[in-house]
Scaffold this active site. Structure first.
Site: not given
Ligand code: AMP
Ligand code: ZN
Length: 111
Positions: A29-30, A84, A90-92, A97, A99
């Protein structure tokens, strides 16, 4: 389709790949929320884990198998998996995916 994680699978956006097979990819994760914070995603695009379960139930197992294999490989004594589903949860990123979080204590209930 303009999907960040599809681009990572395709190699069009860089990521620290931890493991990959024909069906599933894992990468760091970034913005890590724990010493170990790895995302495990299907190579094919699904909006969330619910869609994976409905359309390809075997793939859900393959995602969790990769989580367990990484945990064994990294000798994790325990780990938390978080999924999420939906913006209100909280899904963004709307590519399914898991975590995989480890390396610190985790509170319950989660935030
Ligand atoms: P969620 O909020 O559950 O959808 O998780 C999305 C995750 O993706 C978050 O923890 C972000 O930090 C991660 N994320 C977003 N962009 C990147 C990226 N380019 N490389 C790796 N992780 C990312
Ligand atoms: Zn995608």
């Amino acid at each position: 389709m303009d999907c960040l994680f599809c681009k990572i699978v395709a190699g069009n956006i860089p990521a620290q790949i931890v493991a990959k097979n024909d069906f599933v990819t894992a990468f760091n994760d970034i913005t890590p929320q724990a010493p170990t914070h790895i995302l495990i995603i299907p190579n094919q695009h699904f909006e969330n884990i619910g869609q994976v379960a409905i359309k390809d139930e075997k793939l859900v197992g393959q995602m969790f198998q990769m989580a367990e294999e990484i945990a064994v490989d990294k000798k994790l004594t325990g780990y938390r998996t978080v999924l999420n589903t939906g913006a209100s949860a909280g899904q963004s990123v709307f590519h399914a995916h898991i975590h995989l979080l480890a390396g610190r204590a985790f509170a319950w209930p989660p935030g």
